[in-house]
Design a protein around this motif. Structure first.
Motif, PDB file in Angstrom:
ATOM      1  N   ARG A  42       0.900  -1.177  -0.071  1.00 11.67           N
ATOM      2  CA  ARG A  42      -0.100   0.028   0.069  1.00 11.67           C
ATOM      3  C   ARG A  42       1.004   1.373   0.076  1.00 11.67           C
ATOM      4  O   ARG A  42       2.079   1.150   0.238  1.00 11.67           O
ATOM      5  CB  ARG A  42      -0.988   0.042   1.075  1.00 11.67           C
ATOM      6  CG  ARG A  42      -1.916  -1.152   1.053  1.00 11.67           C
ATOM      7  CD  ARG A  42      -2.999  -1.305   2.138  1.00 11.67           C
ATOM      8  NE  ARG A  42      -3.675  -0.463   2.070  1.00 11.67           N
ATOM      9  CZ  ARG A  42      -4.708   0.259   3.053  1.00 11.67           C
ATOM     10  NH1 ARG A  42      -4.777  -0.866   3.944  1.00 11.67           N
ATOM     11  NH2 ARG A  42      -5.583   1.085   3.127  1.00 11.67           N
ATOM     12  N   ASN A  44       1.100   4.070   1.943  1.00 11.31           N
ATOM     13  CA  ASN A  44       1.990   4.409   3.180  1.00 11.31           C
ATOM     14  C   ASN A  44       3.126   3.366   3.520  1.00 11.31           C
ATOM     15  O   ASN A  44       4.086   3.978   4.093  1.00 11.31           O
ATOM     16  CB  ASN A  44       1.080   4.365   4.368  1.00 11.31           C
ATOM     17  CG  ASN A  44       0.172   5.693   4.281  1.00 11.31           C
ATOM     18  OD1 ASN A  44       0.806   6.746   3.777  1.00 11.31           O
ATOM     19  ND2 ASN A  44      -0.978   5.752   4.872  1.00 11.31           N
ATOM     20  N   GLU A  45       3.016   2.213   3.120  1.00 11.63           N
ATOM     21  CA  GLU A  45       4.005   1.141   3.313  1.00 11.63           C
ATOM     22  C   GLU A  45       5.173   1.648   2.410  1.00 11.63           C
ATOM     23  O   GLU A  45       6.340   1.676   2.920  1.00 11.63           O
ATOM     24  CB  GLU A  45       3.416  -0.253   2.989  1.00 11.63           C
ATOM     25  CG  GLU A  45       2.608  -0.812   4.071  1.00 11.63           C
ATOM     26  CD  GLU A  45       1.841  -2.246   3.613  1.00 11.63           C
ATOM     27  OE1 GLU A  45       2.210  -3.343   4.307  1.00 11.63           O
ATOM     28  OE2 GLU A  45       1.438  -2.218   2.443  1.00 11.63           O
ATOM     29  N   ARG A  73      -2.126  -0.945 -10.388  1.00 11.62           N
ATOM     30  CA  ARG A  73      -2.767  -0.438  -9.166  1.00 11.62           C
ATOM     31  C   ARG A  73      -4.074  -1.178  -8.993  1.00 11.62           C
ATOM     32  O   ARG A  73      -4.891  -0.967  -9.980  1.00 11.62           O
ATOM     33  CB  ARG A  73      -2.989   1.034  -9.505  1.00 11.62           C
ATOM     34  CG  ARG A  73      -3.362   2.003  -8.500  1.00 11.62           C
ATOM     35  CD  ARG A  73      -3.485   3.401  -8.905  1.00 11.62           C
ATOM     36  NE  ARG A  73      -4.185   4.364  -7.815  1.00 11.62           N
ATOM     37  CZ  ARG A  73      -5.244   4.584  -7.655  1.00 11.62           C
ATOM     38  NH1 ARG A  73      -6.302   3.971  -8.451  1.00 11.62           N
ATOM     39  NH2 ARG A  73      -5.655   5.308  -6.590  1.00 11.62           N
ATOM     40  N   GLU A  75      -7.532  -0.680  -6.838  1.00  9.22           N
ATOM     41  CA  GLU A  75      -8.197   0.120  -5.858  1.00  9.22           C
ATOM     42  C   GLU A  75      -9.614  -0.653  -5.681  1.00  9.22           C
ATOM     43  O   GLU A  75     -10.608  -1.230  -6.295  1.00  9.22           O
ATOM     44  CB  GLU A  75      -8.759   1.270  -6.726  1.00  9.22           C
ATOM     45  CG  GLU A  75      -9.285   2.404  -5.996  1.00  9.22           C
ATOM     46  CD  GLU A  75      -9.714   3.756  -6.432  1.00  9.22           C
ATOM     47  OE1 GLU A  75     -10.594   4.502  -6.189  1.00  9.22           O
ATOM     48  OE2 GLU A  75      -9.067   4.126  -7.632  1.00  9.22           O
ATOM     49  N   TYR A  76      -9.913  -0.667  -4.246  1.00  8.55           N
ATOM     50  CA  TYR A  76     -10.806  -1.418  -3.612  1.00  8.55           C
ATOM     51  C   TYR A  76     -12.127  -0.346  -3.342  1.00  8.55           C
ATOM     52  O   TYR A  76     -11.723   0.649  -2.443  1.00  8.55           O
ATOM     53  CB  TYR A  76     -10.557  -2.078  -2.327  1.00  8.55           C
ATOM     54  CG  TYR A  76      -9.564  -3.267  -2.788  1.00  8.55           C
ATOM     55  CD1 TYR A  76      -9.800  -4.745  -3.112  1.00  8.55           C
ATOM     56  CD2 TYR A  76      -8.335  -3.182  -2.565  1.00  8.55           C
ATOM     57  CE1 TYR A  76      -8.969  -5.488  -3.383  1.00  8.55           C
ATOM     58  CE2 TYR A  76      -7.186  -4.115  -3.062  1.00  8.55           C
ATOM     59  CZ  TYR A  76      -7.770  -5.184  -3.298  1.00  8.55           C
ATOM     60  OH  TYR A  76      -6.793  -6.384  -3.742  1.00  8.55           O
ATOM     61  N   GLN A  78     -14.119   0.913  -0.892  1.00  4.73           N
ATOM     62  CA  GLN A  78     -14.548   0.774   0.315  1.00  4.73           C
ATOM     63  C   GLN A  78     -14.334   1.979   1.207  1.00  4.73           C
ATOM     64  O   GLN A  78     -13.594   2.840   0.347  1.00  4.73           O
ATOM     65  CB  GLN A  78     -13.533  -0.350   1.060  1.00  4.73           C
ATOM     66  CG  GLN A  78     -12.306  -0.212   1.022  1.00  4.73           C
ATOM     67  CD  GLN A  78     -11.657  -1.448   1.886  1.00  4.73           C
ATOM     68  OE1 GLN A  78     -11.823  -2.683   1.293  1.00  4.73           O
ATOM     69  NE2 GLN A  78     -10.548  -1.397   2.911  1.00  4.73           N
ATOM     70  N   PRO A  81     -10.778   4.656   1.496  1.00  5.99           N
ATOM     71  CA  PRO A  81     -10.232   3.842   0.326  1.00  5.99           C
ATOM     72  C   PRO A  81      -9.013   3.038   0.566  1.00  5.99           C
ATOM     73  O   PRO A  81      -8.146   3.396   1.271  1.00  5.99           O
ATOM     74  CB  PRO A  81      -9.780   5.066  -0.627  1.00  5.99           C
ATOM     75  CG  PRO A  81     -10.420   6.271  -0.082  1.00  5.99           C
ATOM     76  CD  PRO A  81     -10.755   5.973   1.611  1.00  5.99           C
ATOM     77  N   LYS A  82      -9.072   1.946  -0.183  1.00  6.33           N
ATOM     78  CA  LYS A  82      -7.893   0.997  -0.218  1.00  6.33           C
ATOM     79  C   LYS A  82      -7.432   0.874  -1.288  1.00  6.33           C
ATOM     80  O   LYS A  82      -7.959   0.345  -2.361  1.00  6.33           O
ATOM     81  CB  LYS A  82      -8.315  -0.276   0.385  1.00  6.33           C
ATOM     82  CG  LYS A  82      -7.063  -1.469   0.507  1.00  6.33           C
ATOM     83  CD  LYS A  82      -7.791  -2.628   1.239  1.00  6.33           C
ATOM     84  CE  LYS A  82      -6.504  -3.609   1.275  1.00  6.33           C
ATOM     85  NZ  LYS A  82      -6.983  -5.060   1.721  1.00  6.33           N
ATOM     86  N   VAL A  83      -5.908   1.278  -1.600  1.00  8.93           N
ATOM     87  CA  VAL A  83      -5.349   0.990  -2.886  1.00  8.93           C
ATOM     88  C   VAL A  83      -3.999   0.180  -2.569  1.00  8.93           C
ATOM     89  O   VAL A  83      -3.187   0.319  -1.627  1.00  8.93           O
ATOM     90  CB  VAL A  83      -4.692   2.325  -3.682  1.00  8.93           C
ATOM     91  CG1 VAL A  83      -4.078   2.279  -4.689  1.00  8.93           C
ATOM     92  CG2 VAL A  83      -6.130   3.295  -3.777  1.00  8.93           C
ATOM     93  N   GLU A  84      -3.973  -0.749  -3.405  1.00  5.54           N
ATOM     94  CA  GLU A  84      -2.646  -1.869  -3.253  1.00  5.54           C
ATOM     95  C   GLU A  84      -1.865  -1.835  -4.694  1.00  5.54           C
ATOM     96  O   GLU A  84      -2.474  -1.458  -5.851  1.00  5.54           O
ATOM     97  CB  GLU A  84      -2.937  -3.072  -3.189  1.00  5.54           C
ATOM     98  CG  GLU A  84      -3.517  -3.111  -1.658  1.00  5.54           C
ATOM     99  CD  GLU A  84      -3.955  -4.554  -1.506  1.00  5.54           C
ATOM    100  OE1 GLU A  84      -3.889  -5.114  -0.412  1.00  5.54           O
ATOM    101  OE2 GLU A  84      -4.117  -5.517  -2.386  1.00  5.54           O
TER     102      GLU A  84
END
Length: 111
Positions: A42, A44-45, A73, A75-76, A78, A81-84
């Motif tokens: 993610r 911030n990681e 990329r 994107e979930y 929710q 928001p959650k992006v990986e």
């Protein structure tokens, strides 16, 4: 291969130049290595791994890597928001090249 590189009058048209354009910059190779090492990461990681990088710079690098199809990329939908981010197959294929740069550096480091 090197002969073609030397004989080519226009450096910008070489595969070498194209590859450098994909990984140029202070952070792109480190981002790619983080994704290789940790698989899915993610924002911030990544920021923690890269230490002193601004949100804007990280975001710009990720957008460029995504546009070059080296990372994916996801994107979930929710809240929050959650992006990986993860390596694409194209990005994974580049890692063998970057790995060889590391090997060369370790073998040829001047003390």
């Amino acid at each position: 291969m090197i002969k073609n590189f030397i004989e080519n009058a226009n450096f910008e048209d070489t595969g070498f130049s194209y590859t450098l354009s994909l990984i140029s910059g202070k952070h792109k190779m480190i981002i790619l290595y983080c994704l290789m090492e940790y698989k899915v990461v993610r924002f911030n990681e990544l920021k923690r791994y890269l230490k002193n990088i601004s949100d804007k710079t990280l975001s710009m690098n990720l957008k460029e890597l995504e546009s070059d199809r080296l990372i994916i990329r996801t994107e979930y939908p929710q809240v929050p928001p959650k992006v990986e981010y993860s390596l694409s197959d194209r990005g994974k294929s580049l890692m063998t090249v970057l790995d060889q740069l590391c090997v060369w550096g370790e073998e040829n480091r001047l003390n």
